[in-house]
Write an enzyme that holds these catalytic residues in place. Sequence first.
Site, mmCIF file in Angstrom:
data_model
loop_
_atom_site.group_PDB
_atom_site.id
_atom_site.type_symbol
_atom_site.label_atom_id
_atom_site.label_comp_id
_atom_site.label_asym_id
_atom_site.label_seq_id
_atom_site.Cartn_x
_atom_site.Cartn_y
_atom_site.Cartn_z
ATOM 1 N N ASN A 6 0.866 -1.180 0.000
ATOM 2 C CA ASN A 6 0.000 0.000 0.000
ATOM 3 C C ASN A 6 0.902 1.228 0.000
ATOM 4 O OD1 ASN A 6 -1.830 2.032 0.499
ATOM 5 N ND2 ASN A 6 -2.285 1.409 2.603
ATOM 6 N N TRP A 7 1.005 1.855 -1.164
ATOM 7 C CA TRP A 7 1.921 3.008 -1.279
ATOM 8 C C TRP A 7 1.355 4.254 -0.600
ATOM 9 C CZ3 TRP A 7 4.021 3.076 -7.058
ATOM 10 C CH2 TRP A 7 4.690 1.857 -7.307
ATOM 11 N N LYS A 8 0.072 4.239 -0.294
ATOM 12 C CA LYS A 8 -0.604 5.421 0.265
ATOM 13 C C LYS A 8 -0.349 6.637 -0.658
ATOM 14 C CE LYS A 8 0.081 3.442 4.785
ATOM 15 N NZ LYS A 8 -0.006 3.588 6.220
ATOM 16 N N HIS A 95 -9.364 0.882 4.792
ATOM 17 C CA HIS A 95 -8.107 1.062 5.533
ATOM 18 C C HIS A 95 -8.388 1.960 6.734
ATOM 19 C CE1 HIS A 95 -4.044 2.347 6.501
ATOM 20 N NE2 HIS A 95 -3.626 1.268 5.851
ATOM 21 N N GLU A 97 -6.918 4.379 7.885
ATOM 22 C CA GLU A 97 -6.772 5.814 7.596
ATOM 23 C C GLU A 97 -8.039 6.358 6.956
ATOM 24 O OE1 GLU A 97 -3.066 5.506 5.467
ATOM 25 O OE2 GLU A 97 -2.113 4.903 7.340
ATOM 26 N N GLU A 170 -5.503 -5.479 10.394
ATOM 27 C CA GLU A 170 -4.529 -4.417 10.617
ATOM 28 C C GLU A 170 -4.846 -3.694 11.918
ATOM 29 O OE1 GLU A 170 -2.390 -3.134 6.826
ATOM 30 O OE2 GLU A 170 -4.129 -1.854 7.037
ATOM 31 N N GLY A 176 2.236 1.826 10.727
ATOM 32 C CA GLY A 176 3.165 2.949 10.574
ATOM 33 C C GLY A 176 3.825 3.380 11.874
ATOM 34 N N SER A 215 3.360 -2.606 10.394
ATOM 35 C CA SER A 215 4.805 -2.565 10.639
ATOM 36 C C SER A 215 5.518 -3.869 10.278
ATOM 37 C CB SER A 215 5.089 -2.188 12.097
ATOM 38 O OG SER A 215 4.584 -0.890 12.367
ATOM 39 N N GLY A 236 2.851 -1.207 4.287
ATOM 40 C CA GLY A 236 2.898 0.217 3.943
ATOM 41 C C GLY A 236 4.334 0.635 3.684
HETATM 42 C C1 PEP Z 1 -0.698 -0.054 6.024
HETATM 43 O O1 PEP Z 1 -0.711 1.115 5.729
HETATM 44 O O2 PEP Z 1 -1.626 -0.787 5.662
HETATM 45 C C2 PEP Z 1 0.428 -0.562 6.812
HETATM 46 C C3 PEP Z 1 0.361 -1.775 7.268
HETATM 47 O O3 PEP Z 1 1.470 0.296 6.995
HETATM 48 P P1 PEP Z 1 2.907 -0.059 7.663
HETATM 49 O O4 PEP Z 1 3.399 -1.338 7.041
HETATM 50 O O5 PEP Z 1 3.781 1.089 7.342
HETATM 51 O O6 PEP Z 1 2.667 -0.239 9.131
#
Ligand code: PEP
Length: 252
Positions: A6-8, A95, A97, A170, A176, A215, A236
């Site tokens: 997921n590049w966001k 997600h 976010e 998640e 993050g 993470s 992410g």
């Molecule tokens: C995500 O944004 O779905 C995510 C898991 O981010 P990260 O790997 O940076 O925690």
Amino acid sequence: MLIAGNWKMNLMPHEGMMLTHELCMGLSDIPSHVDMLICPPFTHLAQCSLIIENNESQLLIGAQNCHASDQGAFTGEISAPMLASMGMDYVILGHSERRILFNESNDVIARKCHAALKAGLIPIVCIGETLEQRNQGIVNQVVQEQLLSILQHEQIVNHIPAHDIVFAYEPVWAIGTGLAASPEQAEDVHAFIRMQLEEKLGDHASMIDVIYGGSVKPENAKEYFLQPNIDGALIGGASLKAESFLAIAAQA
Ligand code: PEP
């Protein structure tokens, strides 16, 4: 195993194109049972999928969101049929976010999920608790509510046996933050999700990928993949560099 990035809202188009190219090159070293997926920003999708096509690569591509309606007066939005017409394979929905920053409710996410399935996209529906909810001891309750909003949605239930859907567990506190859930914490919730899927979908439940996100890095990925109910990862930060994304996939 599904390894999804997921590049966001990161990477400029030329950076995204370079990363896509590097992933296409690196994919040949990844075991064939691993599906690798990138989810760039909308603005990069056409260019990135052209790179995949030109390299005749198996790299999969999807979007990070879609609207619940197929068309209409929704300024700034993108519909599921639009994404499907671009050759997208997947779409990330719900997600944390989007749930937190854009007030997306379980109902909105279920409607988006239906739109995605109808358009032939594979939705990756994200579910997970906040730290506060974990401290209150209501993880299973929160996850069950999020899951059932999808599984009990009349129109979605009719679609699921014939179409693919992925759930991503998640925990919000792990996204993050560098504070990954322990493999045991993640497996506990994944086993609960699998049980819920079995209750609602019977034998079909074992065909549904439930992936972990929060993470995940090359250093901790393997432990997740060893858990019986973890079928991959949604990544992410570590998906923004070919080296780390490929290093995670190599362990799947
Ligand atoms: C995500 O944004 O779905 C995510 C898991 O981010 P990260 O790997 O940076 O925690």
